[in-house]
Motif scaffolding. Structure first.
Motif, PDB file in Angstrom:
ATOM      1  N   GLN A 195       0.843  -1.194   0.000  1.00  0.00           N
ATOM      2  CA  GLN A 195       0.000   0.000   0.000  1.00  0.00           C
ATOM      3  C   GLN A 195       0.873   1.236   0.000  1.00  0.00           C
ATOM      4  OE1 GLN A 195      -3.258   0.038   2.823  1.00  0.00           O
ATOM      5  NE2 GLN A 195      -2.934   2.217   3.242  1.00  0.00           N
ATOM      6  N   PHE A 196       0.530   2.166  -0.876  1.00  0.00           N
ATOM      7  CA  PHE A 196       1.147   3.490  -0.860  1.00  0.00           C
ATOM      8  C   PHE A 196       0.111   4.437  -0.264  1.00  0.00           C
ATOM      9  CE2 PHE A 196       3.488   2.140  -4.954  1.00  0.00           C
ATOM     10  CZ  PHE A 196       4.428   1.451  -4.221  1.00  0.00           C
ATOM     11  N   ASN A 197       0.462   5.078   0.825  1.00  0.00           N
ATOM     12  CA  ASN A 197      -0.490   5.892   1.564  1.00  0.00           C
ATOM     13  C   ASN A 197      -0.651   7.309   1.039  1.00  0.00           C
ATOM     14  OD1 ASN A 197      -0.813   3.793   3.473  1.00  0.00           O
ATOM     15  ND2 ASN A 197       1.040   4.455   4.516  1.00  0.00           N
ATOM     16  N   TYR A 198       0.320   7.776   0.223  1.00  0.00           N
ATOM     17  CA  TYR A 198       0.351   9.210  -0.057  1.00  0.00           C
ATOM     18  C   TYR A 198       0.986   9.484  -1.421  1.00  0.00           C
ATOM     19  CZ  TYR A 198      -0.003  13.913   1.999  1.00  0.00           C
ATOM     20  OH  TYR A 198      -0.359  15.194   2.305  1.00  0.00           O
ATOM     21  N   VAL A 199       0.251   9.174  -2.493  1.00  0.00           N
ATOM     22  CA  VAL A 199       0.732   9.439  -3.848  1.00  0.00           C
ATOM     23  C   VAL A 199       0.061  10.728  -4.323  1.00  0.00           C
ATOM     24  CG1 VAL A 199       0.945   8.575  -6.201  1.00  0.00           C
ATOM     25  CG2 VAL A 199       0.988   6.958  -4.266  1.00  0.00           C
ATOM     26  N   GLY A 222       0.770  -2.570 -11.475  1.00  0.00           N
ATOM     27  CA  GLY A 222      -0.299  -3.363 -10.874  1.00  0.00           C
ATOM     28  C   GLY A 222      -1.053  -2.748  -9.719  1.00  0.00           C
ATOM     29  N   PHE A 223      -0.766  -1.501  -9.371  1.00  0.00           N
ATOM     30  CA  PHE A 223      -1.471  -0.852  -8.262  1.00  0.00           C
ATOM     31  C   PHE A 223      -2.775  -0.234  -8.749  1.00  0.00           C
ATOM     32  CE2 PHE A 223       2.766  -1.170  -6.685  1.00  0.00           C
ATOM     33  CZ  PHE A 223       2.639  -1.299  -5.314  1.00  0.00           C
ATOM     34  N   SER A 224      -3.732  -0.158  -7.848  1.00  0.00           N
ATOM     35  CA  SER A 224      -5.008   0.510  -8.110  1.00  0.00           C
ATOM     36  C   SER A 224      -5.177   1.639  -7.113  1.00  0.00           C
ATOM     37  CB  SER A 224      -6.178  -0.464  -7.934  1.00  0.00           C
ATOM     38  OG  SER A 224      -6.088  -1.521  -8.838  1.00  0.00           O
ATOM     39  N   ILE A 225      -5.873   2.675  -7.541  1.00  0.00           N
ATOM     40  CA  ILE A 225      -6.243   3.748  -6.617  1.00  0.00           C
ATOM     41  C   ILE A 225      -7.451   3.237  -5.835  1.00  0.00           C
ATOM     42  CG2 ILE A 225      -7.149   6.095  -6.402  1.00  0.00           C
ATOM     43  CD1 ILE A 225      -5.605   6.730  -9.033  1.00  0.00           C
ATOM     44  N   VAL A 226      -7.297   3.124  -4.521  1.00  0.00           N
ATOM     45  CA  VAL A 226      -8.384   2.620  -3.679  1.00  0.00           C
ATOM     46  C   VAL A 226      -8.997   3.711  -2.809  1.00  0.00           C
ATOM     47  CG1 VAL A 226      -7.517   0.252  -3.679  1.00  0.00           C
ATOM     48  CG2 VAL A 226      -6.792   1.833  -1.873  1.00  0.00           C
ATOM     49  N   GLY A 227      -8.412   4.878  -2.865  1.00  0.00           N
ATOM     50  CA  GLY A 227      -8.947   5.985  -2.086  1.00  0.00           C
ATOM     51  C   GLY A 227      -8.355   7.293  -2.541  1.00  0.00           C
ATOM     52  N   THR A 228      -9.100   8.360  -2.332  1.00  0.00           N
ATOM     53  CA  THR A 228      -8.638   9.706  -2.647  1.00  0.00           C
ATOM     54  C   THR A 228      -8.799  10.561  -1.399  1.00  0.00           C
ATOM     55  OG1 THR A 228      -9.304   9.491  -4.960  1.00  0.00           O
ATOM     56  CG2 THR A 228      -8.996  11.740  -4.122  1.00  0.00           C
ATOM     57  N   LEU A 229      -7.728  11.243  -1.035  1.00  0.00           N
ATOM     58  CA  LEU A 229      -7.749  12.158   0.098  1.00  0.00           C
ATOM     59  C   LEU A 229      -7.837  13.572  -0.487  1.00  0.00           C
ATOM     60  CD1 LEU A 229      -4.804  10.500   2.061  1.00  0.00           C
ATOM     61  CD2 LEU A 229      -7.245   9.990   2.230  1.00  0.00           C
ATOM     62  N   PRO A 230      -9.022  14.176  -0.445  1.00  0.00           N
ATOM     63  CA  PRO A 230      -9.207  15.479  -1.083  1.00  0.00           C
ATOM     64  C   PRO A 230      -8.307  16.568  -0.495  1.00  0.00           C
ATOM     65  CG  PRO A 230     -11.319  14.491  -0.540  1.00  0.00           C
ATOM     66  CD  PRO A 230     -10.254  13.681   0.145  1.00  0.00           C
ATOM     67  N   ARG A 231      -7.598  17.223  -1.366  1.00  0.00           N
ATOM     68  CA  ARG A 231      -6.758  18.378  -1.023  1.00  0.00           C
ATOM     69  C   ARG A 231      -5.807  18.105   0.149  1.00  0.00           C
ATOM     70  NH1 ARG A 231      -8.678  23.209  -3.513  1.00  0.00           N
ATOM     71  NH2 ARG A 231     -10.542  22.790  -4.694  1.00  0.00           N
ATOM     72  N   ASP A 284      -5.242  16.654  -4.513  1.00  0.00           N
ATOM     73  CA  ASP A 284      -5.618  15.372  -3.930  1.00  0.00           C
ATOM     74  C   ASP A 284      -4.410  14.452  -3.787  1.00  0.00           C
ATOM     75  OD1 ASP A 284      -8.200  16.345  -4.084  1.00  0.00           O
ATOM     76  OD2 ASP A 284      -8.797  15.034  -5.742  1.00  0.00           O
ATOM     77  N   VAL A 285      -4.566  13.490  -2.897  1.00  0.00           N
ATOM     78  CA  VAL A 285      -3.578  12.437  -2.690  1.00  0.00           C
ATOM     79  C   VAL A 285      -4.295  11.106  -2.870  1.00  0.00           C
ATOM     80  CG1 VAL A 285      -2.185  11.291  -0.912  1.00  0.00           C
ATOM     81  CG2 VAL A 285      -2.104  13.778  -1.154  1.00  0.00           C
ATOM     82  N   TYR A 286      -3.623  10.157  -3.509  1.00  0.00           N
ATOM     83  CA  TYR A 286      -4.191   8.824  -3.698  1.00  0.00           C
ATOM     84  C   TYR A 286      -3.593   7.827  -2.713  1.00  0.00           C
ATOM     85  CZ  TYR A 286      -5.640  10.631  -8.271  1.00  0.00           C
ATOM     86  OH  TYR A 286      -6.186  11.368  -9.277  1.00  0.00           O
TER      87      TYR A 286
END
Length: 173
Positions: free
Chosen positions: A117-121, A136-145, A156-158
């Motif tokens: 898991q990458f917490n902060y792309v 092979g990674f997927s975006i599983v969440g977006t941290l707005p701004r 945003d951060v993914y």
């Protein structure tokens, strides 16, 4: 022909690692570190307890990139790996990041991690986002701004994730 070898980082590598670190954080567009992050903080990040760091060496002599591999969380989250990558701006765009990423994924699999898991792309860092998707990674969440970009303001951060093994083969908890 250029040859890139990846090997565990040593204390002797820290000088060039520090140079790359400083150059990348000064840009203010991909990493959350402040431009005035100390040498000591940088050293602890790359060589602290539980951290495995690796470097990419060009033609046996020049350090052009690095990554660190750690557990994303402790205890009940320790089966998920986390990693951070930095490539010298002078070596970007020639495949160093892809080599580091593939090496990291393979090492994580060998060490028995079930996922990474990458917490902060940072979303505006499209070369990184595209590379991780290609690996092979997927975006599983977006941290707005969640990131204050030096030029674009808040972006945003993914959170990106990849299973490293078939979950049907995982041992019971």
């Amino acid at each position: 022909m250029k040859e890139i070898a990846i090997r565990p980082a040593t204390e002797a590598d820290f000088g060039p690692m520090w140079d790359i670190f400083q150059e990348l954080i000064a840009s203010g567009d991909t990493y959350y570190f402040a431009a005035d992050t100390s040498r000591e903080d940088c050293h602890a990040y790359w060589f602290g307890p539980g951290v495995q760091s690796f470097v990419a060496i060009l033609n046996g002599e020049r350090l052009v990139g690095m990554y660190r591999l750690i557990s994303n969380q402790r205890d009940r989250g320790a089966h998920v790996a986390n990693a951070s990558f930095m490539v010298s701006p002078a070596a970007q765009g020639v495949g160093v990041g892809k080599l580091l990423g593939a090496d990291c994924i393979e090492r994580a699999r060998e060490q028995g991690y079930l996922a990474m898991q990458f917490n902060y792309v940072v979303s505006s860092n499209m070369p990184a986002v595209l590379l991780w998707k290609k690996l092979g990674f997927s975006i599983v969440g977006t941290l707005p701004r969640a990131y204050r970009h030096q030029y674009l303001g808040y972006v945003d951060v993914y959170v990106m994730y990849q299973l490293l093994t078939d979950p049907t083969h995982w041992p019971d908890a």
